[in-house]
Design an enzyme around this catalytic site. Structure first.
Site, PDB file in Angstrom:
ATOM      1  N   PRO A 120     -99.607  12.916  28.847  1.00 49.76           N
ATOM      2  CG  PRO A 120     -99.843  11.654  26.882  1.00 49.76           C
ATOM      3  CD  PRO A 120    -100.068  13.037  27.453  1.00 49.76           C
ATOM      4  CB  THR A 121     -95.351   9.100  30.857  1.00 46.30           C
ATOM      5  OG1 THR A 121     -93.943   8.928  30.887  1.00 46.30           O
ATOM      6  CG2 THR A 121     -95.996   7.735  30.650  1.00 46.30           C
ATOM      7  CB  CYS A 254    -103.455   5.467  22.363  1.00 48.46           C
ATOM      8  SG  CYS A 254    -104.042   6.971  21.541  1.00 48.46           S
TER       9      CYS A 254
END
Length: 502
Positions: A120-121, A254
């Site tokens: 992911p970025t 997250c």
């Protein structure tokens, strides 16, 4: 840019992917023959070199992605290298890994083969470190697909690992990276016959694609994490944890808290302390401006705010903040796609809900999780352990973080959880596992089972023919062949079977 140029780029990306998978497969066939000692030496050397490059790569990641905080990304890189290594260094991943002498069972570890790792970025270097280490530990090759906005820093991270691995004796080409930003190439890689496992960390669409590829896949869901501040909580400590966690790397993990639920009886005291520690409560007009910035389209978070500081976000919304502001807070009482503060915001922005009591707090938490965080994590601050345990039993999440920073705690930084940058959400979130993904998830276990008990079979047996006379068998078979079995015949056969067996 002409359509021909775009087309050529896609062709180059596809060719790069096919070449990378081929080379990785060939290198993995060699690596599979390595001993545990050889593997462990390689993993140790890679972890050390990765750890040493934490600062340089943190700066590269922030500069390229324009997200996060350098000092915090350094910590992420250190967790993704040193902490991950410490958690897997003693794991047996070659040959016989367990023996149960009492039950005469042997377990043998075998690698998957070539792992496709999608990065992911938000965590482009730490996740690359982490996935590389667990792949190497399990004698797998790895093909890394970076986010289009983080190609260079992810490539640099993999180059550190590749150079270190080869210095320690790993085969050349064991670590590969796809440098062209092509969704088509990534999609085709997922279905490539020589990819044996997919590690997908990214958006919902990407994870669904991984699970739809027909390959074994570990994907993770979104983390709309509620944090419940129960009336017995030590407020000064709890608020520090919450604000530190939400502002850590500008909220890009997250597992970071997204909404605060506070008991009504401590609301005023909580808000006063929250403001003293750097929380800013928006007024009604400011909240409306912020809602428009958070979610210009209902249900979708504006990517321009992801990983940005509170001051940057406020300026974009046309709001002036006090200088000491670390997180922005909007008072909310509704949950849903049309209420932007209730969404998962990977930025230092909170929703604040007031709960009438414990039952109401559970209701709000459940609604938030159902909106987009089922299976991920929930944070709670309380001095009543029974309440924490009740939440653990009742909430549809895989991790309950108690009296700690949720963002770092969920990935194993401040808790006893396995250090990981990929957090499973279980069946609640449509994932195959609720674990913190690590090396043990990247090996097949073969079992040798020796006979240790006997079974005596009956000497007399009853077959189909024994239950019917010849005419009945012939009648039934003929009816079946001609597709003329009717309800009356079925009932008749059943009655005869019952009669003969009674």
């Amino acid at each position: 840019m002409s359509s021909a140029t775009i087309y050529d780029k896609d062709l180059l990306a596809l060719q790069e992917m096919r070449t990378a998978v081929r080379k990785a497969k060939e290198a993995q066939a060699i690596y599979q023959t390595f001993t545990q000692e050889q593997v462990d030496e390689i993993v140790k050397h890679v972890a050390e070199k990765a750890y040493q490059s934490s600062e340089r790569l943190a700066k590269m990641a922030v500069k390229e992605t324009k997200m996060g905080v350098v000092e915090h990304k350094i910590i992420k890189n250190q967790v993704g290298s040193k902490d991950v290594y410490e958690s897997i260094k003693d794991l047996k991943t070659v040959g016989v890994v367990r023996e149960d002498r009492a039950n005469k069972l042997l377990e043998i570890a075998d690698p998957f083969g070539v792992v496709l790792a999608i990065i992911p970025t938000t965590n482009p270097t730490s996740t690359a470190y982490f996935k590389t280490l667990i792949a190497l530990k399990t004698r797998n090759a790895i093909v890394v697909s970076p986010h289009p906005y983080a190609v260079q820093c992810t490539k640099a991270a993999l180059e550190v690992c590749k150079e270190a691995a080869e210095e320690a004796g790993a085969p050349a080409d064991l670590l590969q990276i796809l440098t062209y930003s092509s969704m088509e190439a990534t999609s085709q890689a997922m279905k490539h016959p020589n990819i044996q496992l997919i590690l997908a960390t990214g958006g919902g669409g990407l994870v669904k694609a991984a699970y739809s590829s027909g390959k074994p896949a570990y994907g993770v869901g979104p983390g709309n994490v509620p944090v419940y501040v129960e009336k017995s909580a030590k407020l000064d400590v709890s608020i520090k944890h919450i604000i530190d966690s939400k502002s850590f790397d500008n909220g890009t993990i997250c597992a970071t808290e997204q909404a605060i639920i506070v008991d009504k009886t401590i609301k005023d005291k909580f808000i006063a302390k929250l403001e003293r520690q750097g929380g800013y409560i928006l007024n009604n007009d400011e909240k409306k401006k912020m809602e428009c910035l958070i979610s210009p389209q209902p249900g979708r978070v504006n990517p321009a705010i992801v990983g940005k500081s509170a001051s940057f976000i406020a300026k974009e919304a046309g709001i002036t903040l006090p200088e000491n502001t670390r997180v922005i807070i909007g008072l909310e009482d509704k949950v849903g796609k049309n209420f932007p503060f209730s969404l998962e915001k990977l930025a230092p922005i909170f929703a604040l809900y007031v709960a009438e009591d414990l039952v109401d707090a559970k209701r709000i938490c459940t609604q938030l999780l159902n909106l987009g965080g089922r299976g991920h994590s929930l944070s709670i601050h309380t001095e009543n352990d029974q309440i924490a345990r009740t939440f653990a039993v009742e909430m549809p999440v895989s991790r309950i973080l108690v009296n700690t920073m949720s963002s770092i705690g969920a990935v194993g930084g401040t808790t006893g959880l396995k250090p990981s940058m990929t957090l499973g959400c279980g069946s609640y979130g449509g994932n195959i596992t609720s674990d913190n993904i690590s090396a043990e998830h990247l090996i097949n276990i073969k079992r040798i089972a020796y006979g240790n008990k006997s079974v005596d079979l009956p000497k007399q047996v009853t077959t189909y023919q024994d239950l019917f006379d010849d005419d009945e068998i012939r009648e039934t078979l003929n009816a079946h062949i001609s597709n003329e079995l009717d309800q009356a015949l079925i009932q008749s056969v059943v009655e005869k079977v019952i009669k003969k067996m009674s």
